[in-house]
Design a protein around this motif. Structure first.
Motif, PDB file in Angstrom:
ATOM      1  N   GLN A   1       0.584  96.919   3.281  1.00  0.00           N
ATOM      2  CA  GLN A   1      -0.829  96.499   3.210  1.00  0.00           C
ATOM      3  C   GLN A   1      -1.553  96.894   4.501  1.00  0.00           C
ATOM      4  OE1 GLN A   1       0.022  92.277   2.175  1.00  0.00           O
ATOM      5  NE2 GLN A   1      -1.322  92.666   0.430  1.00  0.00           N
TER       6      GLN A   1
ATOM      7  N   ASN B   1      -4.430  94.852   6.038  1.00  0.00           N
ATOM      8  CA  ASN B   1      -4.111  93.541   6.632  1.00  0.00           C
ATOM      9  C   ASN B   1      -3.559  93.671   8.044  1.00  0.00           C
ATOM     10  OD1 ASN B   1      -4.853  92.514   4.220  1.00  0.00           O
ATOM     11  ND2 ASN B   1      -2.828  91.871   3.558  1.00  0.00           N
ATOM     12  N   ASN B   2      -3.377  94.923   8.489  1.00  0.00           N
ATOM     13  CA  ASN B   2      -2.755  95.138   9.800  1.00  0.00           C
ATOM     14  C   ASN B   2      -3.628  95.929  10.770  1.00  0.00           C
ATOM     15  OD1 ASN B   2       0.155  94.043   9.590  1.00  0.00           O
ATOM     16  ND2 ASN B   2      -0.144  95.146   7.676  1.00  0.00           N
TER      17      ASN B   2
ATOM     18  N   ASP C   1      -6.352  99.289  -1.394  1.00  0.00           N
ATOM     19  CA  ASP C   1      -7.149  98.161  -1.903  1.00  0.00           C
ATOM     20  C   ASP C   1      -8.163  98.696  -2.917  1.00  0.00           C
ATOM     21  OD1 ASP C   1      -9.613  96.403  -1.909  1.00  0.00           O
ATOM     22  OD2 ASP C   1      -8.312  95.149  -0.669  1.00  0.00           O
TER      23      ASP C   1
END
Length: 284
Positions: free
Chosen positions: A98, A101-102, A179
């Motif tokens: 992901q 998210n990082n 995403d």
């Protein structure tokens, strides 16, 4: 002891000392075999950024020709190093399950967050709250501003990111493809912005990255082209630099923006490096 928040003559570093230190840094950076991220490269550029954000009363226009030439060389070296750091980090992110998210693992993420918050505040104060379409010119492999704006501020806006480097766009596209909602709202175009014409009229707001146009002449050429094709009443947010920060990025002066209506010029005094210049294309 003078407060660091309110620089005065006691807490400011003398211009001559600052220039001497920056010239030393330039000499060290120029000797590097590679500008790819490494312990040495990261350390030198971290030190350089700290030097350039110290309170000082340096007047860039008053510098000698020798220092001006060094400054131009340093802007180019810093730009290359920044591009390589972003590419390496963006490539690393694409290997995570992901990546979005990082993003906060990026070393300068906090700085980008502060700059994006500042830019959105300035846009909001000038009536640009939830634009339908935004263009970001010079988005690079790690399109952090677009990503932060899209997730934190402009939650329904469509973003078109333009970059001349196809490899950078390929990596950026991979990050966003993780995403589905972002992928719908964010597109990447590989092209020279000088060849984009009528399409520039589609945007409510255009961002011009600090390193699009490394020299004054190049920067003015890009600004002139965007102004010619952007919509009447549309806004353009240009990143500039002030004081010693001008050793890292090109400077745009207010008197060079006569064709536009200048809405706001903000020079940060914290660890944010870029100044924010907001202009509107006049409606005739």
């Amino acid at each position: 002891m003078a407060s660091p928040q309110i620089p005065n003559s006691e807490s400011q570093i003398p211009a001559e000392l600052l220039i001497a230190r920056i010239m030393q840094m330039h000499a060290s950076i120029s000797k590097l075999e590679s500008l790819k991220p490494s312990k040495e490269v990261n350390s030198l550029f971290t030190h350089l950024v700290k030097l350039c954000t110290l309170p000082s009363s340096i007047d860039i226009k008053a510098l000698s020709e020798e220092v001006q030439n060094m400054r131009q060389s340093l802007i180019v070296l810093s730009g290359r190093a920044e591009g390589l750091l972003e590419l390496e980090f963006a490539t690393f992110l694409t290997k995570l399950p992901q990546p979005l998210n990082n993003l906060n693992l990026f070393p300068y993420y906090g700085n980008y967050m502060k700059l994006a918050n500042l830019e959105y505040t300035i846009l909001s104060e000038n009536g640009v709250v939830q634009p339908k379409k935004v263009a970001f010119v010079g988005s690079g492999p790690m399109p952090l501003t677009s990503l932060i704006m899209a997730s934190h501020h402009m939650k329904s806006t469509h973003f078109d990111n333009f970059d001349i480097d196809g490899a950078a766009n390929l990596v950026a596209r991979k990050i966003v493809s993780s995403d589905a909602e972002f992928e719908k709202r964010m597109k990447f175009h590989t092209c020279d912005i000088m060849e984009v014409k009528e399409k520039l009229g589609e945007y409510d707001c255009i961002f011009l990255a600090a390193l699009v146009g490394m020299s004054k002449a190049e920067k003015m050429k890009f600004l002139g082209h965007i102004r010619q094709y952007m919509r009447d009443g549309g806004v353009l947010l240009v990143r500039s630099a002030n004081g010693a920060r001008a050793f890292l990025y090109p400077v745009i002066e207010e008197n060079e923006l006569m064709e536009f209506e200048v809405l706001s010029i903000f020079h940060p005094t914290n660890d944010v490096v870029n100044s924010v210049v907001l202009v509107r294309n006049p409606i005739f």
